[in-house]
Design a protein around this motif. Structure first.
Motif, PDB file in Angstrom:
ATOM      1  N   ALA A  98       0.846  -1.193   0.000  1.00  0.00           N
ATOM      2  CA  ALA A  98       0.000   0.000   0.000  1.00  0.00           C
ATOM      3  C   ALA A  98       0.881   1.242   0.000  1.00  0.00           C
ATOM      4  CB  ALA A  98      -0.920   0.009   1.220  1.00  0.00           C
ATOM      5  N   GLU A 200      -6.053   4.591  -1.052  1.00  0.00           N
ATOM      6  CA  GLU A 200      -5.122   3.925  -0.140  1.00  0.00           C
ATOM      7  C   GLU A 200      -4.541   4.964   0.812  1.00  0.00           C
ATOM      8  OE1 GLU A 200      -3.298   0.082  -2.542  1.00  0.00           O
ATOM      9  OE2 GLU A 200      -2.070   1.859  -2.243  1.00  0.00           O
ATOM     10  N   VAL A 202      -1.656   5.153   3.948  1.00  0.00           N
ATOM     11  CA  VAL A 202      -0.619   4.435   4.682  1.00  0.00           C
ATOM     12  C   VAL A 202       0.162   5.433   5.532  1.00  0.00           C
ATOM     13  CG1 VAL A 202       1.036   4.601   2.774  1.00  0.00           C
ATOM     14  CG2 VAL A 202       1.292   2.799   4.481  1.00  0.00           C
ATOM     15  N   LEU A 217       5.583   0.333   7.678  1.00  0.00           N
ATOM     16  CA  LEU A 217       4.438   0.602   6.816  1.00  0.00           C
ATOM     17  C   LEU A 217       3.565  -0.640   6.757  1.00  0.00           C
ATOM     18  CD1 LEU A 217       6.278   2.466   3.927  1.00  0.00           C
ATOM     19  CD2 LEU A 217       4.911   3.475   5.760  1.00  0.00           C
ATOM     20  N   SER A 220      -3.339  -0.639   4.279  1.00  0.00           N
ATOM     21  CA  SER A 220      -4.027   0.637   4.135  1.00  0.00           C
ATOM     22  C   SER A 220      -4.945   0.893   5.326  1.00  0.00           C
ATOM     23  CB  SER A 220      -4.844   0.651   2.841  1.00  0.00           C
ATOM     24  OG  SER A 220      -5.537   1.871   2.694  1.00  0.00           O
TER      25      SER A 220
END
Length: 437
Positions: A98, A200, A202, A217, A220
């Motif tokens: 994402a 999305e 993130v 990370l 989403s």
């Protein structure tokens, strides 16, 4: 020493060796990658290599290493290393789940102990369809265990249109954007076709088991109506010309227009609000609202599109298309591509592959810069040699809907130097569609 004692000492020696080997193998080593787990974050495979890698030897005085198209540049300052080291950069498939945008690159060797920070710089223009928001962009890297991290010290340089970050380790690097519209359907639509779009989101977060790792990370993030002000089409006009848009929450569907004069680029955007939860102390002037945009490309009945690697973009033709067929079947296709000229010569317009070669297929692409132009061709004169040669491959024709003909060619074209000879192969990918003559 009699035979009995010899056997006894031999047995002791074998036992000692076995015990020593057993202790050595039991010594704890580096934890295997599959045993490193960050709860709530996705581990993904590293991307496979794409194309050729670029290499350079850099020593204590420092130096730079760039990809052939300058998408990525590595700068090593003087005093960062003590010895000459062979560095390399290799494009790999982007595996960021994402937020990932553009290409991904692997920097090697990854075990170098730098005494100073080195700089990684990536050009942000190679992001088809996306309308970029640089205040919300970062560089990102994938660690050896397969997890992606945000380089939170990333800064945007408007003079070079690049995102830069300082680091002391090598791995796989890419670009990411906090908010991004992802097309989960077709990138390029014919009339009446639909594209499924999804927002999305993130944000770098901490590992719950190791809070010092605060740049991971994950999947989403879901936004609700308190953050989404609404989805919209960028252009006004009748649906038959600009298309239609339906949306719910973080998802939307764009349906391509059907009129003969339909727009070839459908703009879609979503307005976001109340973004205080995404604060970044390194970017204190960033606003609390944002418009995230995306371009959906819609084809006309006849078109051509061409991507030439060293120009970094897609050239499209929306008008001025000519198809001429001689009595003997030889065909000439000319496309005016926003002022640049694409010429394709074929022995006939029959379906199938037309190999490059004498009396077969030829491709010429002229890129104009005012009165000056650069020439790329499927045929070339090797510098210092007489006669012409041809690149590998050819032009392939296939039947398309409504009696149209769709053609493709890919591989390489040769870049001519001063109009005299051609030595440099440039990656190319092209698709066109014309009415059957």
């Amino acid at each position: 020493m009699n035979l009995h004692y010899k056997k006894f000492y031999l047995l002791l020696l074998i036992t000692a060796l076995f015990t020593a080997c057993k202790k050595q193998s039991a010594t704890p080593g580096p934890k295997p990658n599959d045993e490193v787990v960050y709860r709530g974050f996705e581990k993904v495979e590293h991307g496979l290599p794409v194309g050729e890698k670029t290499q350079a030897t850099i020593g204590p005085t420092g130096g730079t290493l760039s990809t052939p198209n300058n998408t990525l540049q590595l700068t090593i300052p003087a005093g960062a290393i003590d010895d000459n080291i062979a560095f390399s950069v290799q494009e790999v498939k982007n595996t960021m789940a994402a937020g990932g945008i553009g290409k991904s690159y692997r920097l090697l060797p990854e075990d170098v102990q730098f005494k100073k920070d080195v700089e990684i710089s990536m050009n942000i223009s190679d992001t088809t369809g996306l309308v970029l928001a640089t205040d919300w962009m970062y560089l990102a890297y994938q660690d050896k265990h397969g997890y992606w991290h945000c380089a939170k010290n990333s800064v945007f340089d408007p003079a070079t249109y690049t995102m830069k970050a300082k680091t002391r380790h090598f791995s796989d690097w890419s670009l990411m954007q906090t908010f991004k519209i992802k097309n989960t359907g077709k990138d390029e639509l014919d009339k009446g076709e639909s594209a499924a779009l999804q927002l999305e989101v993130v944000q770098p977060a901490s590992n719950p088991d190791e809070p010092t790792i605060d740049d991971l990370l994950g999947p989403s993030i879901t936004l609700d109506e308190s953050n989404i002000a609404g989805w919209h089409l960028l252009f006004d006009g009748p649906a038959a010309r600009i298309g239609t848009l339906s949306a719910s929450g973080m998802k939307a569907t764009f349906k391509a227009p059907t009129a003969d004069d339909r727009l070839t680029q459908g703009g879609v955007y979503v307005d976001l609000k109340n973004l205080s939860i995404f604060k970044d102390p390194n970017r204190p002037t960033r606003g609390q609202s944002l418009r995230v945009s995306y371009n959906v490309f819609v084809e006309l009945e006849q078109y051509a599109k061409l991507t030439l690697d060293n120009t970094g973009g897609i050239t499209r033709s929306v008008k001025d298309i000519s198809v001429q067929v001689a009595a003997d079947g030889k065909s000439k296709l000319d496309f005016n591509m926003n002022g640049n000229l694409l010429n394709i010569e074929l022995p006939n317009m029959n379906m199938g592959l037309k190999p490059y070669g004498d009396k077969q297929a030829f491709v010429t692409f002229l890129v104009y810069w005012g009165s000056y132009y650069e020439k790329y061709t499927s045929y070339y004169a090797p510098c210092g040699q007489s006669g012409y040669s041809h690149v590998a491959g050819g032009v392939e024709l296939k039947p398309d809907r409504d009696g149209m003909i769709k053609g493709t060619f890919s591989g390489y074209l040769r870049h001519w130097i001063n109009g005299e000879c051609a030595t440099v192969p440039i990656p190319v990918k092209a698709t066109f569609r014309v009415k059957k003559p």
